[in-house]
Enzyme design. Structure first.
Site, PDB file in Angstrom:
ATOM      1  N   ASP A   1      -1.100  -0.085  -4.732  1.00 44.40           N
ATOM      2  CA  ASP A   1      -2.392   0.511  -5.088  1.00 44.40           C
ATOM      3  C   ASP A   1      -2.243   1.961  -5.550  1.00 44.40           C
ATOM      4  O   ASP A   1      -3.112   2.507  -6.204  1.00 44.40           O
ATOM      5  CB  ASP A   1      -3.374   0.401  -3.920  1.00 44.40           C
ATOM      6  N   HIS A   2      -1.113   2.576  -5.175  1.00 46.72           N
ATOM      7  CA  HIS A   2      -0.807   3.956  -5.553  1.00 46.72           C
ATOM      8  C   HIS A   2       0.477   4.337  -4.859  1.00 46.72           C
ATOM      9  O   HIS A   2       0.964   3.574  -4.020  1.00 46.72           O
ATOM     10  CB  HIS A   2      -1.922   4.925  -5.102  1.00 46.72           C
TER      11      HIS A   2
ATOM     12  N   THR B   1      -7.929  -2.100   2.092  1.00 48.64           N
ATOM     13  CA  THR B   1      -7.361  -3.034   1.112  1.00 48.64           C
ATOM     14  C   THR B   1      -7.928  -4.453   1.255  1.00 48.64           C
ATOM     15  O   THR B   1      -8.525  -4.975   0.305  1.00 48.64           O
ATOM     16  CB  THR B   1      -5.818  -2.999   1.175  1.00 48.64           C
TER      17      THR B   1
ATOM     18  N   GLU C   1      -1.205  -7.919   2.077  1.00 47.09           N
ATOM     19  CA  GLU C   1      -0.955  -6.475   2.036  1.00 47.09           C
ATOM     20  C   GLU C   1       0.157  -6.060   2.999  1.00 47.09           C
ATOM     21  O   GLU C   1       0.125  -6.395   4.184  1.00 47.09           O
ATOM     22  CB  GLU C   1      -2.222  -5.697   2.431  1.00 47.09           C
TER      23      GLU C   1
ATOM     24  N   SER D   1      -7.104   3.830  -1.365  1.00 45.20           N
ATOM     25  CA  SER D   1      -6.778   2.400  -1.275  1.00 45.20           C
ATOM     26  C   SER D   1      -7.968   1.480  -1.520  1.00 45.20           C
ATOM     27  O   SER D   1      -7.800   0.401  -2.077  1.00 45.20           O
ATOM     28  CB  SER D   1      -6.172   2.088   0.086  1.00 45.20           C
TER      29      SER D   1
ATOM     30  N   ASP E   1       0.860  -1.191   0.000  1.00 42.59           N
ATOM     31  CA  ASP E   1       0.000   0.000   0.000  1.00 42.59           C
ATOM     32  C   ASP E   1       0.895   1.239   0.000  1.00 42.59           C
ATOM     33  O   ASP E   1       1.719   1.426   0.895  1.00 42.59           O
ATOM     34  CB  ASP E   1      -0.923  -0.011   1.224  1.00 42.59           C
TER      35      ASP E   1
ATOM     36  N   ASP F   1       2.095   2.945   3.219  1.00 41.23           N
ATOM     37  CA  ASP F   1       1.184   4.066   2.982  1.00 41.23           C
ATOM     38  C   ASP F   1       1.113   5.010   4.176  1.00 41.23           C
ATOM     39  O   ASP F   1       1.105   6.228   4.012  1.00 41.23           O
ATOM     40  CB  ASP F   1      -0.205   3.485   2.678  1.00 41.23           C
TER      41      ASP F   1
ATOM     42  N   HIS G   1       1.873   8.902   4.281  1.00 39.05           N
ATOM     43  CA  HIS G   1       0.968   9.979   4.718  1.00 39.05           C
ATOM     44  C   HIS G   1       1.651  10.869   5.753  1.00 39.05           C
ATOM     45  O   HIS G   1       1.445  12.081   5.771  1.00 39.05           O
ATOM     46  CB  HIS G   1      -0.310   9.410   5.331  1.00 39.05           C
TER      47      HIS G   1
HETATM   48 MG    MG Z   1      -4.261  -0.594   2.674  1.00 37.84          MG
HETATM   49 ZN    ZN Z   2      -3.218   6.107   1.863  1.00 38.04          ZN
END
Ligand code: MG
Ligand code: ZN
Length: 537
Positions: free
Chosen positions: A338-339, A145, A291, A92, A39, A296, A300
């Site tokens: 996912d990004h 996710t 995951e 996500s 993620d 992620d 952030h």
């Molecule tokens: Mg996630």
């Molecule tokens: Zn995020």
């Protein structure tokens, strides 16, 4: 002559088929799919791992390749665009939904297409076709996710309902955190629950009702596990492991605790290893999503040190998958993201420039080389690794202090005790400063606070209230770390995708494609049928 030519052609063909993998030349069908989502793991996050692995003085890799690299070496590498059908950038749940269903989705929804309709996920289709299924995450099982594989909900935030639905969908193996969505609101006073759940796990329910999903899971045939020891011992076919009340601990915890014998929480690698061993005994094959979810969160928070630890945790898990898959010819492994989160990068700057460095004196006078700008030193990689607490957790510690204790020198000392960097008093004032929230929206779960930590540029991308202080830490450290962060949210960067499996199959994943197409190809790889609606662009 002709016979020799035929013989060499045959030999050549045999060689190109590898070790008996020609079966797949015929039908491209494999039995198992292991789908791994880092993620927020954009190419930038991968660059941090690679630079650390190869160039940190005290690199844990010690000259070895990363597991991600090893997977790339035996597979194909492609790029994936992850945007929603009608928006520029994805979150996500939308992104996982697109991978899971092969349909465009909407931000913040789970298992729903971009027309607003529920749409079958690959996990559901696999289960229907008699395959075994599993979900593993180091966040919590009801989080965006994993939820997107086994639930359909108009909001990723409805984790209580999502927990209930995930149990009805019933993957054989679910391992993560998130107990709080499975226990009744009166859990704290529930003696039988307290006797089941080990004391290191809080019983702080998020439910608004007295539904006990632990009981339900047990009635449905799940063995419900709460710690590493019981996971080690489990031989059940159906397993629900909820190892923390909310999210599982972060990557720095992982680095500090993974080798401790008395550790009670399993690692991402251990959960993955368990899931693979549990699911592999299936004549019809299996679908497993794993995951690495907190890359992620480090993104952030713009916390580069934490992100390195998250990438190390993810790469360790990839090692488990690599070892498991390397001698198999019945499995497709996909490693993607996912990004990207944060718009991260090492970057050159004007701090501490024109330092004299030694090189050969053949081209450079007296063997002295000076660059106009600061391109960053490898020593930064070791310093990042030596961060012993996330910025968010350091700030949490500060927030628990009495107002008298919360002085600039005390806060500065605290930061310096957990990181390898020096902070000026001005840095600390900047981190602790608050002002009017320019994006105030009454009742909004994030924007509802009248005051926000002060961030002066691109402020509309810093939306997570008190957590913004961590983003400011990244700003004050940027010049020393040669790091930049563009945002506290996600970016549209195409993400890397590595596929390992029979060559005739992985070559279908070669090149640039959209996440919905990856989803559809995964359905096809398992021989699962679905009538897809959206037209992929
Ligand atoms: Mg996630
Ligand atoms: Zn995020």
């Amino acid at each position: 002559m002709r016979r020799n030519l035929l013989l060499s052609l045959t030999l050549l063909l045999l060689a190109s088929c590898g070790q008996g993998k020609d079966y797949y030349q015929k039908n491209n069908k494999i039995k198992n799919v292991v789908f791994i989502i880092g993620d927020g793991m954009g190419p930038q996050q991968i660059s941090l791992l690679q630079l650390y692995a190869k160039h940190a003085k005290e690199s844990l890799y010690n000259g070895q390749k990363t597991n991600l690299e090893k997977l790339m070496a035996i597979g194909e590498t492609g790029l994936v665009m992850t945007n929603p059908g009608k928006k520029l950038v994805v979150d996500s749940s939308c992104s996982a939904t697109q991978y899971a269903t092969g349909e465009y989705s909407l931000p913040e929804v789970v298992g729903i297409d971009d027309n607003g309709e529920s749409t079958e996920t690959i996990l559901e289709a696999a289960k229907k076709a008699g395959l075994r299924t599993g979900l593993v995450s180091d966040v919590r099982i009801t989080h965006a996710t994993p939820a997107s594989y086994a639930a359909h909900n108009i909001s990723r935030g409805n984790e209580n309902d999502i927990a209930q639905e995930m149990l009805s969908v019933g993957p054989d193996v679910m391992l993560s955190g998130g107990l709080r969505h499975f226990i009744p609101k009166s859990a704290l006073s529930n003696k039988s629950l307290r006797s089941q759940v080990p004391s290191h796990i809080k019983l702080k329910s998020k439910r608004k009702d007295d539904v006990n999903l632990i009981n339900k899971a047990q009635k449905d045939g799940y063995e419900v596990l709460f710690d590493k020891l019981s996971l080690n011992k489990s031989t059940s076919k159906k397993v629900l492991g909820l190892f923390t009340n909310s999210a599982m601990p972060n990557g720095i915890w992982h680095t500090q605790n993974k080798d401790k014998a008395d550790r009670v929480i399993p690692t991402l690698s251990e959960m993955t290893s368990f899931a693979l061993k549990n699911l592999e005994n299936s004549s019809n094959g299996f679908f497993l999503m794993v995951e690495a979810g907190q890359i992620d969160w480090a993104g952030h928070a713009n916390d580069t040190g934490l992100m390195l630890h998250e990438m190390l945790r993810a790469d360790e898990m990839l090692g488990v998958v690599l070892n498991w898959v390397k001698d198999r010819d019945d499995t497709l492994v996909i490693v993607t993201a996912d990004h990207e989160t944060g718009g991260f990068g090492f970057s050159y700057n004007g701090f501490n420039v024109e330092r004299a460095e030694k090189v050969s004196n053949k081209m450079f006078k007296d063997g002295v080389y000076k660059s106009k700008f600061n391109y960053g030193d490898f020593s930064t990689l070791d310093k990042l690794y030596k961060q012993t607490k996330s910025n968010a957790n350091i700030l949490r510690e500060v927030s628990k202090w009495s107002p008298e204790k919360r002085t600039i020198p005390n806060i500065k000392n605290l930061f310096e005790s957990y990181t390898q960097y020096k902070y000026s008093s001005k840095d600390i004032s900047e981190i602790m400063h608050s002002s009017k929230n320019k994006f105030f929206k009454k009742g909004h779960s994030y924007l509802g606070a009248e005051k926000f930590p002060t961030i002066t540029d691109f402020s509309s991308f810093y939306i997570y209230g008190e957590r913004i202080r961590s983003n400011i830490v990244a700003r004050v450290l940027a010049h020393q770390q040669n790091t930049v962060w563009a945002t506290a949210t996600h970016t549209s960067t195409p993400v890397t995708m590595v596929t390992v499996g029979p060559a005739s199959l992985t070559k279908e994943f070669d090149g640039m494609m959209h996440s919905t197409e990856v989803g559809r190809k995964t359905f096809k790889a398992l021989g699962l049928k679905k009538e897809f609606k959206s037209v992929i662009k």
